[in-house]
Design a protein around this motif. Structure first.
Motif, PDB file in Angstrom:
ATOM      1  N   ASP A  26       0.628  -1.311   0.314  1.00  0.00           N
ATOM      2  CA  ASP A  26       0.042   0.422  -0.256  1.00  0.00           C
ATOM      3  C   ASP A  26       0.691   1.151   0.080  1.00  0.00           C
ATOM      4  O   ASP A  26       0.634   2.193  -0.407  1.00  0.00           O
ATOM      5  CB  ASP A  26      -0.508   0.206   0.632  1.00  0.00           C
ATOM      6  CG  ASP A  26      -1.581  -0.645   0.965  1.00  0.00           C
ATOM      7  OD1 ASP A  26      -2.297  -1.156  -0.465  1.00  0.00           O
ATOM      8  OD2 ASP A  26      -2.876  -0.935   2.137  1.00  0.00           O
ATOM      9  N   LYS A  27       2.319   1.471   0.432  1.00  0.00           N
ATOM     10  CA  LYS A  27       2.727   2.239   0.520  1.00  0.00           C
ATOM     11  C   LYS A  27       4.259   2.346  -0.798  1.00  0.00           C
ATOM     12  O   LYS A  27       4.683   3.379  -0.873  1.00  0.00           O
ATOM     13  CB  LYS A  27       3.722   2.335   1.222  1.00  0.00           C
ATOM     14  CG  LYS A  27       2.947   2.309   3.015  1.00  0.00           C
ATOM     15  CD  LYS A  27       4.001   2.225   4.124  1.00  0.00           C
ATOM     16  CE  LYS A  27       2.923   2.162   5.378  1.00  0.00           C
ATOM     17  NZ  LYS A  27       4.390   1.601   7.002  1.00  0.00           N
ATOM     18  N   PHE A  28       3.510   1.907  -1.713  1.00  0.00           N
ATOM     19  CA  PHE A  28       4.592   1.367  -3.425  1.00  0.00           C
ATOM     20  C   PHE A  28       4.491   2.841  -3.439  1.00  0.00           C
ATOM     21  O   PHE A  28       3.021   3.492  -3.696  1.00  0.00           O
ATOM     22  CB  PHE A  28       4.036  -0.155  -4.083  1.00  0.00           C
ATOM     23  CG  PHE A  28       5.287  -0.669  -4.007  1.00  0.00           C
ATOM     24  CD1 PHE A  28       5.759  -0.896  -2.400  1.00  0.00           C
ATOM     25  CD2 PHE A  28       4.813  -2.108  -3.769  1.00  0.00           C
ATOM     26  CE1 PHE A  28       6.282  -2.522  -1.565  1.00  0.00           C
ATOM     27  CE2 PHE A  28       4.879  -3.190  -3.286  1.00  0.00           C
ATOM     28  CZ  PHE A  28       5.927  -3.404  -2.300  1.00  0.00           C
ATOM     29  N   THR A  29       5.233   2.932  -4.750  1.00  0.00           N
ATOM     30  CA  THR A  29       5.453   3.984  -5.468  1.00  0.00           C
ATOM     31  C   THR A  29       4.688   3.364  -7.064  1.00  0.00           C
ATOM     32  O   THR A  29       4.997   2.616  -6.857  1.00  0.00           O
ATOM     33  CB  THR A  29       6.966   5.014  -5.811  1.00  0.00           C
ATOM     34  OG1 THR A  29       7.843   4.041  -5.733  1.00  0.00           O
ATOM     35  CG2 THR A  29       7.377   5.470  -3.912  1.00  0.00           C
ATOM     36  N   LEU A  30       5.071   4.289  -8.043  1.00  0.00           N
ATOM     37  CA  LEU A  30       4.979   4.867  -9.229  1.00  0.00           C
ATOM     38  C   LEU A  30       5.707   3.714  -9.570  1.00  0.00           C
ATOM     39  O   LEU A  30       4.998   2.307 -10.879  1.00  0.00           O
ATOM     40  CB  LEU A  30       4.209   5.581  -9.772  1.00  0.00           C
ATOM     41  CG  LEU A  30       2.840   6.208 -10.331  1.00  0.00           C
ATOM     42  CD1 LEU A  30       3.104   7.400 -10.435  1.00  0.00           C
ATOM     43  CD2 LEU A  30       1.860   5.002 -10.743  1.00  0.00           C
ATOM     44  N   ALA A  31       7.236   3.075  -9.447  1.00  0.00           N
ATOM     45  CA  ALA A  31       8.122   2.871  -9.919  1.00  0.00           C
ATOM     46  C   ALA A  31       7.782   1.537  -9.710  1.00  0.00           C
ATOM     47  O   ALA A  31       8.222   0.214 -10.446  1.00  0.00           O
ATOM     48  CB  ALA A  31       9.147   3.063  -9.812  1.00  0.00           C
ATOM     49  N   LEU A  32       7.346   1.690  -8.440  1.00  0.00           N
ATOM     50  CA  LEU A  32       7.770  -0.272  -7.817  1.00  0.00           C
ATOM     51  C   LEU A  32       6.916  -0.756  -8.443  1.00  0.00           C
ATOM     52  O   LEU A  32       6.134  -1.876  -8.315  1.00  0.00           O
ATOM     53  CB  LEU A  32       7.465   0.139  -6.441  1.00  0.00           C
ATOM     54  CG  LEU A  32       8.884  -0.095  -5.515  1.00  0.00           C
ATOM     55  CD1 LEU A  32       8.718  -0.176  -3.877  1.00  0.00           C
ATOM     56  CD2 LEU A  32       9.766  -0.775  -6.093  1.00  0.00           C
ATOM     57  N   GLY A  33       5.426  -0.074  -8.555  1.00  0.00           N
ATOM     58  CA  GLY A  33       4.468  -0.242  -8.755  1.00  0.00           C
ATOM     59  C   GLY A  33       4.117  -1.515 -10.705  1.00  0.00           C
ATOM     60  O   GLY A  33       3.631  -2.166 -11.099  1.00  0.00           O
TER      61      GLY A  33
END
Length: 282
Positions: free
Chosen positions: A227-234
């Motif tokens: 839930d704390k991921f950023t777009l790069a991780l997503g």
């Protein structure tokens, strides 16, 4: 007359060669982006046709809808925007304060400390990665946004150098006149130097925005909660799940990349001006 004509012809040929090289370089750099855009609009058939078909028929706009619906896009966008704007604020505030101290204040060892600051730019981030991780782990900051935001409030060597060079181009008579009128240093910094440094501050903000928006390694190291991921991780998670669907993958990549492209194109005037003016005075 012949000499004048030959000089004019030489200048014309030189200009043609320069423009040809610039156009060739531009095409070389923009081709991957055009290929991404073309692939993102293709269907599942024809992705690897040879020769490649640059203009798909018809355009598959639903690839972008599938990309957004395939992972928590809005949640990751909010997380990324939060980190980006906090980092931008911290970088501009801390770096401008330190740069002002190096550029305009007189204190013992100023030049020595400035050289030490510049020397830290030669230290690869891979060298400090593990010690910094251990430090943040002892502070119980793992799986929080603190490791990704707090360091920006302590300035960056390159950003401080950039602003210091710009501050040194501002005439000292302005600050001296303000001191005569009773202004303290903090007021001179806030009322005179910051308003005059908009191009350099904009350059700083653009650099920080692009670096934080595209940062993959930092969130990968410090964040565990999806839930704390950023777009790069997503985007990486999306690639692991849908890696074979290249059209949808390229659509997701275009969406993630779009804000940085729009920001640079809309602010390139300030970016180029800030970069140019920071090199005037050493």
């Amino acid at each position: 007359m012949n000499t004048y004509s030959s000089v004019k012809t030489s200048l014309f040929i030189h200009r043609i060669m320069v423009y040809s090289l610039l156009i060739a370089g531009s095409v070389l750099f923009i081709l991957p982006l055009l290929w991404m855009l073309s692939t993102s609009l293709k269907g599942d058939v024809g992705l690897f046709d040879l020769p490649p078909k640059w203009v798909p028929e018809p355009f598959q706009w639903d690839n972008y809808v599938k990309a957004v619906q395939s992972f928590p896009f809005l949640r990751y966008t909010y997380n990324t925007l939060f980190l980006t704007f906090v980092s931008m604020f911290g970088t501009v505030l801390s770096s401008s304060l330190v740069a002002y101290a190096f550029a305009k204040l007189r204190w013992p060892g100023r030049n020595v400390w400035f050289v030490i600051l510049l020397a830290t730019m030669m230290l690869p981030p891979q060298v400090t990665m593990i010690p910094v991780f251990v430090l943040f782990k002892k502070l119980n900051w793992i799986d929080t946004y603190l490791p990704l935001t707090v360091p920006y409030f302590f300035g960056g060597a390159f950003y401080i150098f950039l602003l210091r060079q710009f501050f040194m181009t501002i005439p000292k008579e302005l600050s001296e006149a303000a001191k005569i009128d009773g202004c303290k240093e903090i007021m001179i910094y806030a009322k005179i130097f910051l308003p005059l440094s908009k191009p350099a501050l904009a350059t700083l903000a653009i650099f920080t925005f692009m670096g934080t928006w595209n940062d993959f390694l930092g969130p990968l190291i410090y964040l565990n909660d999806p839930d704390k991921f950023t777009l790069a991780l997503g985007l990486r998670s999306f690639q692991m799940q849908y890696g074979t669907r290249w059209n949808v993958m390229m659509a997701a990549s275009i969406i993630v990349m779009l804000p940085t492209i729009v920001l640079f194109l809309s602010c390139q005037k300030y970016f180029i001006e800030g970069i140019t003016l920071t090199g005037i005075k050493g």
